[in-house]
Design a protein around this motif. Structure first.
Motif, PDB file in Angstrom:
ATOM      1  N   UNK A 131      -9.103   1.220   6.873  1.00 32.74           N
ATOM      2  CA  UNK A 131      -9.122   0.294   5.737  1.00 32.74           C
ATOM      3  C   UNK A 131      -7.872  -0.574   5.748  1.00 32.74           C
ATOM      4  N   UNK A 132      -6.728   0.004   6.095  1.00 35.10           N
ATOM      5  CA  UNK A 132      -5.511  -0.797   6.245  1.00 35.10           C
ATOM      6  C   UNK A 132      -5.697  -1.846   7.333  1.00 35.10           C
ATOM      7  N   UNK A 133      -6.211  -1.422   8.469  1.00 41.32           N
ATOM      8  CA  UNK A 133      -6.430  -2.338   9.584  1.00 41.32           C
ATOM      9  C   UNK A 133      -7.366  -3.483   9.184  1.00 41.32           C
ATOM     10  N   UNK A 177      -2.867   4.033  13.583  1.00 37.59           N
ATOM     11  CA  UNK A 177      -2.436   2.633  13.604  1.00 37.59           C
ATOM     12  C   UNK A 177      -1.696   2.288  14.894  1.00 37.59           C
ATOM     13  N   UNK A 178      -1.177   3.295  15.576  1.00 36.00           N
ATOM     14  CA  UNK A 178      -0.536   3.049  16.871  1.00 36.00           C
ATOM     15  C   UNK A 178      -1.562   2.607  17.910  1.00 36.00           C
ATOM     16  N   UNK A 179      -2.790   3.116  17.786  1.00 34.94           N
ATOM     17  CA  UNK A 179      -3.867   2.687  18.682  1.00 34.94           C
ATOM     18  C   UNK A 179      -4.397   1.326  18.267  1.00 34.94           C
ATOM     19  N   UNK A 180      -4.471   1.093  16.971  1.00 38.27           N
ATOM     20  CA  UNK A 180      -5.017  -0.152  16.447  1.00 38.27           C
ATOM     21  C   UNK A 180      -4.050  -1.325  16.586  1.00 38.27           C
ATOM     22  N   UNK A 181      -2.754  -1.041  16.444  1.00 41.95           N
ATOM     23  CA  UNK A 181      -1.724  -2.090  16.474  1.00 41.95           C
ATOM     24  C   UNK A 181      -0.646  -1.698  17.490  1.00 41.95           C
ATOM     25  N   UNK A 182      -0.996  -1.637  18.770  1.00 45.28           N
ATOM     26  CA  UNK A 182      -0.078  -1.098  19.780  1.00 45.28           C
ATOM     27  C   UNK A 182       1.191  -1.911  19.990  1.00 45.28           C
ATOM     28  N   UNK A 183       1.199  -3.162  19.578  1.00 45.86           N
ATOM     29  CA  UNK A 183       2.367  -4.024  19.824  1.00 45.86           C
ATOM     30  C   UNK A 183       3.312  -4.113  18.636  1.00 45.86           C
ATOM     31  N   UNK A 184       3.061  -3.299  17.599  1.00 47.38           N
ATOM     32  CA  UNK A 184       3.851  -3.418  16.376  1.00 47.38           C
ATOM     33  C   UNK A 184       4.436  -2.077  15.937  1.00 47.38           C
ATOM     34  N   UNK A 185       5.610  -2.174  15.341  1.00 52.39           N
ATOM     35  CA  UNK A 185       6.143  -1.067  14.564  1.00 52.39           C
ATOM     36  C   UNK A 185       5.649  -1.254  13.133  1.00 52.39           C
ATOM     37  N   UNK A 186       5.072  -0.224  12.582  1.00 53.08           N
ATOM     38  CA  UNK A 186       4.482  -0.316  11.247  1.00 53.08           C
ATOM     39  C   UNK A 186       5.248   0.588  10.292  1.00 53.08           C
ATOM     40  N   UNK A 187       5.616   0.040   9.164  1.00 51.17           N
ATOM     41  CA  UNK A 187       6.253   0.830   8.117  1.00 51.17           C
ATOM     42  C   UNK A 187       5.342   0.821   6.893  1.00 51.17           C
ATOM     43  N   UNK A 188       5.046   2.010   6.376  1.00 53.65           N
ATOM     44  CA  UNK A 188       4.220   2.125   5.181  1.00 53.65           C
ATOM     45  C   UNK A 188       5.008   2.876   4.111  1.00 53.65           C
ATOM     46  N   UNK A 189       5.239   2.219   2.992  1.00 52.26           N
ATOM     47  CA  UNK A 189       5.889   2.857   1.849  1.00 52.26           C
ATOM     48  C   UNK A 189       4.808   3.268   0.848  1.00 52.26           C
ATOM     49  N   UNK A 190       4.626   4.569   0.690  1.00 48.37           N
ATOM     50  CA  UNK A 190       3.655   5.098  -0.257  1.00 48.37           C
ATOM     51  C   UNK A 190       4.333   5.257  -1.613  1.00 48.37           C
ATOM     52  N   UNK A 191       3.782   4.598  -2.631  1.00 43.36           N
ATOM     53  CA  UNK A 191       4.401   4.613  -3.954  1.00 43.36           C
ATOM     54  C   UNK A 191       3.364   5.029  -4.994  1.00 43.36           C
ATOM     55  N   UNK A 192       3.683   6.068  -5.789  1.00 42.19           N
ATOM     56  CA  UNK A 192       2.732   6.462  -6.823  1.00 42.19           C
ATOM     57  C   UNK A 192       3.189   7.676  -7.602  1.00 42.19           C
ATOM     58  N   UNK A 193       2.662   7.862  -8.795  1.00 41.89           N
ATOM     59  CA  UNK A 193       3.060   9.001  -9.636  1.00 41.89           C
ATOM     60  C   UNK A 193       2.581  10.351  -9.117  1.00 41.89           C
ATOM     61  N   UNK A 194       1.599  10.361  -8.201  1.00 46.71           N
ATOM     62  CA  UNK A 194       1.077  11.626  -7.684  1.00 46.71           C
ATOM     63  C   UNK A 194       2.003  12.273  -6.657  1.00 46.71           C
ATOM     64  N   UNK A 195       2.993  11.524  -6.185  1.00 47.12           N
ATOM     65  CA  UNK A 195       3.928  12.080  -5.200  1.00 47.12           C
ATOM     66  C   UNK A 195       4.823  13.110  -5.890  1.00 47.12           C
ATOM     67  N   UNK A 196       4.896  14.326  -5.367  1.00 48.20           N
ATOM     68  CA  UNK A 196       5.730  15.363  -6.003  1.00 48.20           C
ATOM     69  C   UNK A 196       7.204  14.964  -6.019  1.00 48.20           C
ATOM     70  N   UNK A 197       7.903  15.438  -7.019  1.00 46.33           N
ATOM     71  CA  UNK A 197       9.326  15.131  -7.161  1.00 46.33           C
ATOM     72  C   UNK A 197      10.116  15.522  -5.921  1.00 46.33           C
ATOM     73  N   UNK A 198       9.771  16.687  -5.354  1.00 48.28           N
ATOM     74  CA  UNK A 198      10.549  17.187  -4.214  1.00 48.28           C
ATOM     75  C   UNK A 198      10.294  16.387  -2.933  1.00 48.28           C
TER      76      UNK A 198
END
Length: 305
Positions: A100-102, A141-162
């Protein structure tokens, strides 16, 4: 499936087996509940009727691991063929997240390229939930975008504090099933690129300044967002609109996408840059929707601003 008139005063008398004869998308426990709900349902009935006409298309996939999935769907089928994956493999249950990202990147290719992407793609991923225990699948995504370094920042309240601030680096992806494929060499499909994943707890509009210290997004994506269901989205939508960055939202069914699209247009004062459309890489196992009897899949429809 619940009675569409549940909670309107009188108690339900049994299971919701009485369908609306016109749209077939809602059901009731009794004729009296159907009559009492008509003043609300009348506004949506025609729209739901149109959506239900596409039920057969939405419910078809090429995979052999699901008895309901018999008709070919070109995009998933082509992807399986490209990766030499047998259609009886259920990996699409997980791969719908990176695919879906791709797909979102492809839909916004011209807008993203105008920002001078170079060899780095930064993605802000809003509202992760189940993805948090499936982070390894984003190595695809390494297979889908072999020529790129991809950074994904996941942001949301469901992420545990720790786990707030946690970083993961993915340097390889799973090899395909073709014994002679070049992905076997070098071993374990390692490559020079990297997918960097970072977790940040909280709402996007609250953590935005922290994100800007490291990465301005080329793409913002909010899978299964439920924009119309959660008022907390409005402050985030206003922020995104001001960035002029491509932002893609997905939802489980067309009706939820329609309602979300109305909210986005109202909040931004603009038409959608990406109209509501079917995501060819939706997850192929149906999700039970309690209120409506419409086709419902994770990441089923997408749209964007």
């Amino acid at each position: 499936m619940e009675c569409a008139a549940k909670g309107r005063g009188t108690r339900c008398v049994g299971p919701a087996i009485r369908r609306c004869a016109r749209c077939g998308a809602v059901a009731y426990c009794s004729l009296s509940h159907q009559i009492s709900h008509w003043s609300d349902h009348e506004q949506e009935c025609e729209r739901l009727e149109v959506q239900m006409r596409d039920a057969d298309i939405l419910n078809t996939f090429p995979f052999t691991f699901s008895e309901e999935a018999t008709l070919q769907l070109s995009c998933w089928k082509e992807y399986y063929e490209w990766r030499s994956i047998s259609l009886d493999s259920p990996v699409a249950l997980l791969l719908h997240w990176p695919l879906t990202i791709y797909h979102a990147l492809q839909l916004n290719d011209s807008r993203i390229r105008s920002r001078d992407v170079s060899k780095h793609i930064n993605i802000h991923y809003l509202g992760p939930d189940k993805e948090l225990i499936q982070l390894a699948v984003f190595g695809e995504l390494l297979a889908l975008l072999p020529d790129y370094d991809v950074r994904i920042d996941f942001v949301g309240p469901a992420i545990p504090e720790y786990r707030d601030g946690e970083k993961t680096y993915l340097h390889s992806y799973v090899c395909c099933d073709d014994r002679d494929c070049e992905c076997k060499y070098p071993s374990e499909a390692s490559c020079g690129s990297v997918v960097t994943l970072q977790l940040l707890k909280g709402f996007y509009h609250d953590r935005f300044k922290d994100l800007m210290k490291d990465s301005f997004p080329h793409l913002i994506i909010a899978p299964n967002a439920g924009v119309a269901a959660y008022p907390s989205w409005m402050e985030t939508v206003e922020l995104i609109h001001g960035l002029n960055t491509p932002a893609v939202f997905t939802d489980f069914c067309e009706e939820a996408a329609h309602l979300a699209a109305c909210c986005l247009s109202s909040a931004t004062g603009c038409k959608l840059a990406l109209p509501v459309q079917l995501n060819p890489f939706r997850q192929p196992i149906a999700v039970e929707e309690t209120a409506l009897h419409v086709p419902c899949y994770s990441n089923c429809f997408l749209f964007g601003i």
